[in-house]
Design a protein around this motif. Structure first.
Motif, PDB file in Angstrom:
ATOM      1  N   THR A  84      -0.484  12.325  -0.390  1.00 33.41           N
ATOM      2  CA  THR A  84      -1.250  13.520  -0.038  1.00 33.41           C
ATOM      3  C   THR A  84      -0.656  14.716  -0.768  1.00 33.41           C
ATOM      4  OG1 THR A  84      -1.718  12.632   2.166  1.00 33.41           O
ATOM      5  CG2 THR A  84      -2.061  14.984   1.847  1.00 33.41           C
ATOM      6  N   THR A  99      -4.895   6.444  -2.283  1.00 28.65           N
ATOM      7  CA  THR A  99      -4.387   5.212  -1.691  1.00 28.65           C
ATOM      8  C   THR A  99      -4.276   4.171  -2.793  1.00 28.65           C
ATOM      9  OG1 THR A  99      -5.389   5.675   0.466  1.00 28.65           O
ATOM     10  CG2 THR A  99      -4.795   3.383  -0.010  1.00 28.65           C
ATOM     11  N   ARG A 139       0.828  -1.211   0.000  1.00 25.98           N
ATOM     12  CA  ARG A 139       0.000   0.000   0.000  1.00 25.98           C
ATOM     13  C   ARG A 139       0.858   1.255   0.000  1.00 25.98           C
ATOM     14  NH1 ARG A 139      -5.009   1.736   4.005  1.00 25.98           N
ATOM     15  NH2 ARG A 139      -4.581   3.959   4.041  1.00 25.98           N
ATOM     16  N   TYR A 140       0.434   2.214  -0.798  1.00 28.81           N
ATOM     17  CA  TYR A 140       1.049   3.539  -0.804  1.00 28.81           C
ATOM     18  C   TYR A 140      -0.036   4.587  -0.592  1.00 28.81           C
ATOM     19  CZ  TYR A 140       5.252   1.434  -2.844  1.00 28.81           C
ATOM     20  OH  TYR A 140       6.369   0.676  -3.063  1.00 28.81           O
ATOM     21  N   ASP A 141       0.297   5.627   0.156  1.00 31.14           N
ATOM     22  CA  ASP A 141      -0.603   6.752   0.370  1.00 31.14           C
ATOM     23  C   ASP A 141       0.093   8.032  -0.076  1.00 31.14           C
ATOM     24  OD1 ASP A 141      -3.103   5.805   1.954  1.00 31.14           O
ATOM     25  OD2 ASP A 141      -1.429   4.816   2.953  1.00 31.14           O
ATOM     26  N   LYS A 188     -11.406  13.069   6.299  1.00 37.37           N
ATOM     27  CA  LYS A 188     -11.172  12.406   5.015  1.00 37.37           C
ATOM     28  C   LYS A 188     -12.506  11.912   4.464  1.00 37.37           C
ATOM     29  CE  LYS A 188      -8.812   8.386   3.037  1.00 37.37           C
ATOM     30  NZ  LYS A 188      -7.951   7.213   3.344  1.00 37.37           N
ATOM     31  N   ARG A 203      -6.071  13.130  -1.601  1.00 34.90           N
ATOM     32  CA  ARG A 203      -5.522  11.896  -1.038  1.00 34.90           C
ATOM     33  C   ARG A 203      -5.740  10.748  -2.016  1.00 34.90           C
ATOM     34  NH1 ARG A 203      -3.758  11.228   4.041  1.00 34.90           N
ATOM     35  NH2 ARG A 203      -4.061  12.944   5.519  1.00 34.90           N
TER      36      ARG A 203
END
Length: 331
Positions: free
Chosen positions: A133, A236, A129-131, A191, A234
């Motif tokens: 912002t 994900t 997983r990558y997030d 969010k 954002r």
């Protein structure tokens, strides 16, 4: 109790004094009950209490603190903890889980197959997983939908490229868009997911409605007439990895699982009392057969306490399921 040089009493020491941890753990580690009693005894002397009362008090304070923390995540957010089961993991967690559940009115506890390494197992098997912002601070009414869409699309393409470089196939990549929003003048954001990857005026209108509803759900109120600020984009990105197959087990019996009886101390409304409690080996317990408490279930990575009036059974996936009667105990 571990004889590693510490002198202040710990929760483990209190459980050893109460007999809830066997003198020898399943992995062969010997516990020093005498050292645990010395540490807890110093607190008992300062409080003017009996040794067992002090140890029980230590455990009760710890359980109440954990129950209070869980209340902030459930009751204070409009969720009834009695609608859920409580999972206990870690080396020491299963010693406390059933009693914490009782304080919250939860009637079912799940202890996974290997509670002591649950976090490590999750780390090894969780999806990649990558997030991302990206700041984009302006009133929601001033947001230009095409520009916003271009920003999301550029970040998504970069994220997909990163996941492909990690060896994730396109079919196993999932990208979610969301926005950080707040009322004008607020110092914190919420969010809110974007329902689709196509952004237009209708999208922003639905985003506004979703923010009001999210704010109402989180804090109990909303301000539909107040302006909303768009704060951050954002994204994900998830790269799905193969799942481990769940084990299945069968057989077992209480006779084969029974290792020894040991005196253990519990609380009641009249004070503390001590009874002989059977100690069972997790891997030998019968499958889908209820075993009455009080009981202690031991394994190499953890120890599970089954309080009085409760029952435990091993399910076909080698989890322990503890059933707690509604309204039982001090909780």
């Amino acid at each position: 109790a571990y004889d590693r040089g510490g002198t202040e009493p710990t929760v483990t020491d209190a459980n050893v004094v109460l007999g809830r941890l066997p003198a020898e753990l399943a992995g062969g580690l010997q516990l020093r009950r005498d050292l645990a009693e010395e540490a807890v005894g110093r607190v008992a002397e300062r409080l003017g209490l009996d040794l067992l009362e002090t140890a029980a008090g230590i455990v009760r304070v710890v359980n109440e603190n954990m129950a209070a923390a869980l209340r902030t995540k459930t009751i204070e957010r409009g969720l009834d903890p009695r609608d859920f089961l409580l999972a206990g993991f870690g080396g020491g967690g299963p010693l406390q889980t059933a009693e914490v559940a009782r304080l919250l009115g939860i009637t079912r506890v799940l202890i996974p197959e290997h509670p002591g390494v649950t976090s490590a197992g999750g780390l090894l098997t969780t999806d990649l997983r990558y997030d991302v912002t990206q700041s984009y601070l302006q009133p929601l009414t001033d947001v230009d939908p095409p520009e916003l869409a271009r920003r999301y699309e550029a970040e998504e393409e970069a994220m997909r490229a990163r996941l492909r470089k990690d060896g994730i196939a396109d079919d196993d990549i999932a990208i979610e868009w969301a926005a950080d929003l707040r009322y004008q003048g607020q110092s914190y954001e919420l969010k809110v997911p974007l329902e689709s990857s196509r952004i237009d005026a209708d999208t922003l209108s639905r985003l506004s409605e979703a923010f009001h509803e999210t704010h109402r759900r989180e804090f109990g109120h909303a301000f539909p007439g107040m302006g909303i600020a768009f704060v951050n984009l954002r994204l994900t990105g998830t790269g799905r990895l193969p799942r481990l197959s769940a084990p299945t087990v069968e057989g077992g019996s209480t006779e084969d699982a029974h290792l020894v009886d040991t005196p253990a101390t519990f609380e009641s409304e009249g004070g503390v009392y001590t009874v002989d409690v059977p100690v069972y080996a997790h891997e030998k317990l019968p499958v889908d057969e209820s075993v009455p408490g009080p009981a202690i279930v031991t394994q190499v990575d953890s120890t599970t306490l089954v309080p009085p009036d409760c029952t435990v059974e091993r399910d076909p996936h080698n989890n322990l399921i503890i059933e707690i009667p509604p309204g039982a105990g001090l909780g």
